[in-house]
Design a protein around this motif. Sequence first.
Motif, PDB file in Angstrom:
ATOM      1  N   GLU A 326       0.862  -1.187   0.000  1.00  0.00           N
ATOM      2  CA  GLU A 326       0.000   0.000   0.000  1.00  0.00           C
ATOM      3  C   GLU A 326       0.891   1.227   0.000  1.00  0.00           C
ATOM      4  N   ASN A 327       0.645   2.150  -0.959  1.00  0.00           N
ATOM      5  CA  ASN A 327       1.405   3.395  -1.049  1.00  0.00           C
ATOM      6  C   ASN A 327       2.916   3.157  -1.111  1.00  0.00           C
ATOM      7  N   GLY A 328       3.309   2.149  -1.875  1.00  0.00           N
ATOM      8  CA  GLY A 328       4.741   1.881  -2.075  1.00  0.00           C
ATOM      9  C   GLY A 328       5.431   1.255  -0.882  1.00  0.00           C
ATOM     10  N   GLU A 329       4.661   0.814   0.112  1.00  0.00           N
ATOM     11  CA  GLU A 329       5.241   0.160   1.289  1.00  0.00           C
ATOM     12  C   GLU A 329       4.618  -1.215   1.472  1.00  0.00           C
ATOM     13  N   MET A 330       5.432  -2.158   1.953  1.00  0.00           N
ATOM     14  CA  MET A 330       4.928  -3.499   2.218  1.00  0.00           C
ATOM     15  C   MET A 330       4.699  -3.654   3.716  1.00  0.00           C
ATOM     16  N   ARG A 331       3.471  -4.092   4.055  1.00  0.00           N
ATOM     17  CA  ARG A 331       3.090  -4.243   5.461  1.00  0.00           C
ATOM     18  C   ARG A 331       3.314  -5.685   5.927  1.00  0.00           C
ATOM     19  N   PHE A 332       3.692  -5.812   7.204  1.00  0.00           N
ATOM     20  CA  PHE A 332       3.940  -7.116   7.820  1.00  0.00           C
ATOM     21  C   PHE A 332       3.265  -7.155   9.183  1.00  0.00           C
ATOM     22  N   SER A 333       2.858  -8.323   9.584  1.00  0.00           N
ATOM     23  CA  SER A 333       2.276  -8.497  10.918  1.00  0.00           C
ATOM     24  C   SER A 333       3.336  -9.029  11.876  1.00  0.00           C
ATOM     25  N   ARG A 334       3.029  -8.935  13.139  1.00  0.00           N
ATOM     26  CA  ARG A 334       3.913  -9.485  14.167  1.00  0.00           C
ATOM     27  C   ARG A 334       4.103 -10.987  13.960  1.00  0.00           C
ATOM     28  N   GLU A 335       3.057 -11.661  13.501  1.00  0.00           N
ATOM     29  CA  GLU A 335       3.145 -13.101  13.277  1.00  0.00           C
ATOM     30  C   GLU A 335       4.099 -13.439  12.137  1.00  0.00           C
ATOM     31  N   ASP A 336       4.172 -12.559  11.122  1.00  0.00           N
ATOM     32  CA  ASP A 336       5.134 -12.780  10.034  1.00  0.00           C
ATOM     33  C   ASP A 336       6.560 -12.825  10.579  1.00  0.00           C
ATOM     34  N   LEU A 337       6.881 -11.857  11.418  1.00  0.00           N
ATOM     35  CA  LEU A 337       8.230 -11.797  11.978  1.00  0.00           C
ATOM     36  C   LEU A 337       8.467 -12.930  12.971  1.00  0.00           C
ATOM     37  N   ARG A 338       7.434 -13.280  13.717  1.00  0.00           N
ATOM     38  CA  ARG A 338       7.594 -14.356  14.700  1.00  0.00           C
ATOM     39  C   ARG A 338       7.925 -15.676  14.024  1.00  0.00           C
ATOM     40  N   ARG A 339       7.310 -15.930  12.872  1.00  0.00           N
ATOM     41  CA  ARG A 339       7.615 -17.175  12.158  1.00  0.00           C
ATOM     42  C   ARG A 339       9.084 -17.234  11.746  1.00  0.00           C
ATOM     43  N   LEU A 340       9.637 -16.085  11.351  1.00  0.00           N
ATOM     44  CA  LEU A 340      11.047 -16.054  10.984  1.00  0.00           C
ATOM     45  C   LEU A 340      11.932 -16.320  12.194  1.00  0.00           C
ATOM     46  N   PHE A 341      11.577 -15.727  13.327  1.00  0.00           N
ATOM     47  CA  PHE A 341      12.332 -15.965  14.554  1.00  0.00           C
ATOM     48  C   PHE A 341      12.231 -17.418  14.991  1.00  0.00           C
ATOM     49  N   ASP A 342      11.033 -17.983  14.891  1.00  0.00           N
ATOM     50  CA  ASP A 342      10.812 -19.325  15.429  1.00  0.00           C
ATOM     51  C   ASP A 342      11.674 -20.377  14.751  1.00  0.00           C
ATOM     52  N   MET A 343      11.988 -20.187  13.477  1.00  0.00           N
ATOM     53  CA  MET A 343      12.837 -21.168  12.793  1.00  0.00           C
ATOM     54  C   MET A 343      14.218 -21.235  13.440  1.00  0.00           C
ATOM     55  N   GLN A 344      14.737 -20.095  13.879  1.00  0.00           N
ATOM     56  CA  GLN A 344      16.046 -20.086  14.543  1.00  0.00           C
ATOM     57  C   GLN A 344      15.929 -20.487  16.010  1.00  0.00           C
ATOM     58  N   VAL A 345      14.837 -20.056  16.659  1.00  0.00           N
ATOM     59  CA  VAL A 345      14.668 -20.394  18.074  1.00  0.00           C
ATOM     60  C   VAL A 345      14.509 -21.895  18.260  1.00  0.00           C
ATOM     61  N   GLN A 346      13.791 -22.546  17.371  1.00  0.00           N
ATOM     62  CA  GLN A 346      13.628 -23.994  17.477  1.00  0.00           C
ATOM     63  C   GLN A 346      14.966 -24.719  17.337  1.00  0.00           C
ATOM     64  N   LYS A 347      15.817 -24.248  16.429  1.00  0.00           N
ATOM     65  CA  LYS A 347      17.154 -24.829  16.311  1.00  0.00           C
ATOM     66  C   LYS A 347      17.977 -24.564  17.563  1.00  0.00           C
ATOM     67  N   LEU A 348      17.825 -23.365  18.117  1.00  0.00           N
ATOM     68  CA  LEU A 348      18.570 -23.008  19.318  1.00  0.00           C
ATOM     69  C   LEU A 348      18.146 -23.869  20.503  1.00  0.00           C
ATOM     70  N   ILE A 349      16.853 -24.082  20.670  1.00  0.00           N
ATOM     71  CA  ILE A 349      16.354 -24.925  21.761  1.00  0.00           C
ATOM     72  C   ILE A 349      16.849 -26.357  21.596  1.00  0.00           C
ATOM     73  N   ALA A 350      16.848 -26.855  20.361  1.00  0.00           N
ATOM     74  CA  ALA A 350      17.348 -28.212  20.124  1.00  0.00           C
ATOM     75  C   ALA A 350      18.825 -28.323  20.489  1.00  0.00           C
ATOM     76  N   LEU A 351      19.599 -27.278  20.194  1.00  0.00           N
ATOM     77  CA  LEU A 351      21.022 -27.287  20.540  1.00  0.00           C
ATOM     78  C   LEU A 351      21.224 -27.259  22.050  1.00  0.00           C
ATOM     79  N   ILE A 352      20.448 -26.417  22.748  1.00  0.00           N
ATOM     80  CA  ILE A 352      20.555 -26.345  24.208  1.00  0.00           C
ATOM     81  C   ILE A 352      20.118 -27.657  24.839  1.00  0.00           C
ATOM     82  N   ASP A 353      19.037 -28.246  24.340  1.00  0.00           N
ATOM     83  CA  ASP A 353      18.593 -29.543  24.861  1.00  0.00           C
ATOM     84  C   ASP A 353      19.679 -30.599  24.696  1.00  0.00           C
TER      85      ASP A 353
END
Length: 764
Positions: A326-353
Amino acid sequence: MDGSKPDLLVGIDFGMTCTGVSYANLSIGSENVKWIQKWPGRSQANENKVPTVVVYPRNQLVPSSWGFWSETASEQHGDDKDYRDWFKTYLDPARLADKQQADPEDAPKSIQEVEKWYEDYLRLLYRHIEFKLASELQGATWQDARIEFIFSVPTTWRPEVVETYRVIAQRAGFGGWPSHQVTIGLTEAEAAAVHTSIEASGIFRERDVLLVCDAGGGTTDLSVLRVTDTGNQSLSLEQLDVVFGATIGSAAIDNDFDTFVRGRLEQADRHTSLGVEPEAASWQMMKSKDFQNTKCEHGSPDDSPIFSVPIPKVNPHYADHSVAIENGEMRFSREDLRRLFDMQVQKLIALIDSQLQSIQKKFPDQQVAHLVLSGGLGHSPYVQQRLRSRYVAGGGHPNARNLQVRIAPDPQLAVCKGIVADRVRKLKAGKAVLKSRCCRASYGTICKELYNKNKPQHLGRPLTVDPMNGKTYVTQSIAWFIVRGEPVSSDSSITHNFTRKIQPGDPRKAFPTSVVVSHVEKEFLPHQMGPDAKILCEVQSDLSGADERQFKRKNRHFWNTGKPYFKVDYQVKVLIGPADIRFELWFNGQKLNKDEPIKVEWTASEVPEPPRPTKAVWKEEEPVLRVPAQKPSMNFRRTPQELGNSSSPNLLHEMGSQSPPPMGSLSNASGALSPPAQSGLYSNGMRTSSSQLNLRDNAGGSRSPSVNTGLDFQGLHIQSPPPSSPGYPNGNEKIPTNVAPNGYGNPGSSSPPRNYLAGFRELP
């Protein structure tokens, strides 16, 4: 650099996205650890780190900018520029091969290209360090001052990768003056642990166990340590398990965001032309402050449920609601960013475990009290929330029931400050903060073993006949001197005792020692060279400076039937740090390599990385591994480790005059072995490379040759054995009956002894 106290300590934390530099100016009597905050392109602001970026004009070899200067519009968006970032992990040939296979268009073309980016960036970094710190020195110029440059390394780097890094740093100017020295310090997780223990010592109690997680831009390192000596107001740490590492970091979140945005832009471009290349636009959106600031704040109280990122060079009225533009800008939700974080957090938790499971297996009654987070990703509020939810509110792991998640002071500076603080502590108190660590691999030496037809492991093995005594030996055997996972001292050395036989008139005085590495569990350590053991490097012991009158003459009497020869007893002392090895040559109680370094030939890496280290070619003969008979002419001395281990064998090591065959080859018809060339292609197309370490200091003094290894091993915790030498007994040897099929000298034990190279001395 001689043994004098340095004037300046400089710590460099080369990061995936940013690089930090700390220092302690000892020339003015200060032990405080500071850090550079003024950088080119940001002279009016304080920045704790500088971007790890170097930019080249298209088809040119000289950089046009680096660091913050690379963030200008002309450098970031110019069509005539090559923007190089996120290249830290590609110094490892295995990681580079993975990238080339997964993304051949964007991957570096060769390891030489990556090394050039490293060298150019480090050269520009060195110039700025000199510019900022030279004026702070007291009583010495930059060229004359005694300066130590200390580099941290990721846990995931293997020995040959760390050695490459050290050589590149020297080519870039670090250590370029005789009074300057380049050293490899702690691994990143260890440095973060040291920094936290110093800056927040009050939160730890005696015998507390802490799990340090340094999650940065490209890699994440874990280290489990126990707190000791809290009563001295300068606590110490001892490592309880091998360091874990993985390619987990915030750069992966950026990369996934770039891919996500590109997909949206390509879809929009198919509907209505954007007027820009989707690939270029998505990369610029990922680099934008709009996204980077939102990423850093994700999970904080000020976190916004919706955020927008402008699309560069797109009409401000452009809209496509199917992909949230919209108006030359791309909008994102908090859930969009959370999904990106979760891919790394899940790997991090597996490493700590995985790390918690490993420490539970090793110390079932030990509870981990603290999880200490450092690094850019570790500083993320969302990552901290997820880890607290997993390990605190969720009931925790069985051996971490009362775990507290803590944030390291200055988490983004923890590594570079920690490596300097550890060195300051060593200079001041005579001991490092991290007093012991666990070795991540087993190390040994190639040897010959006296042939015994009754030993099953000798059947079908390559054999050679010693021309000086006429006895038959099994080649390509291994004597292990450190076993994976055992604790080793940070401040002690291991002494290898060797015997060489030299014929009268033989001009050779330089002999090799082959160092072997294996990553299998100790119960599976092999007895001979094979798939589970690979050559790490070759150490040249130059005895040309020894007094030949101290050599022992053998077979000199008329009744001796054998050929006369000299027997030379000497020692190679190995000092293993967190990520480097130093070698010292000793003869008759004196250090020989005072001015010239011991030469070390490093084995080339296979690409892609195999599950085990790589092969090498050797030119000289192996030491001899034998279990001697209990004869009155021999005095067998046990090390302190062996006194408490009845399964420790009495081993002798001898260096003879024949050359061992290449891996898997046999002797020829005459029984002689032809040595391969020093550098050449193996049967699998791999090459070896050698590097001569230049360790002469400004005043003609000496220091230990520093052969940086990473890694891959975290040091050796075997105290120096008594100053004794293995002998070569005259007469016939007999194999004792207590040798078990496992080869460790005790029929009832499958575990190898702690120190296979414990010295035994032949009486005069």
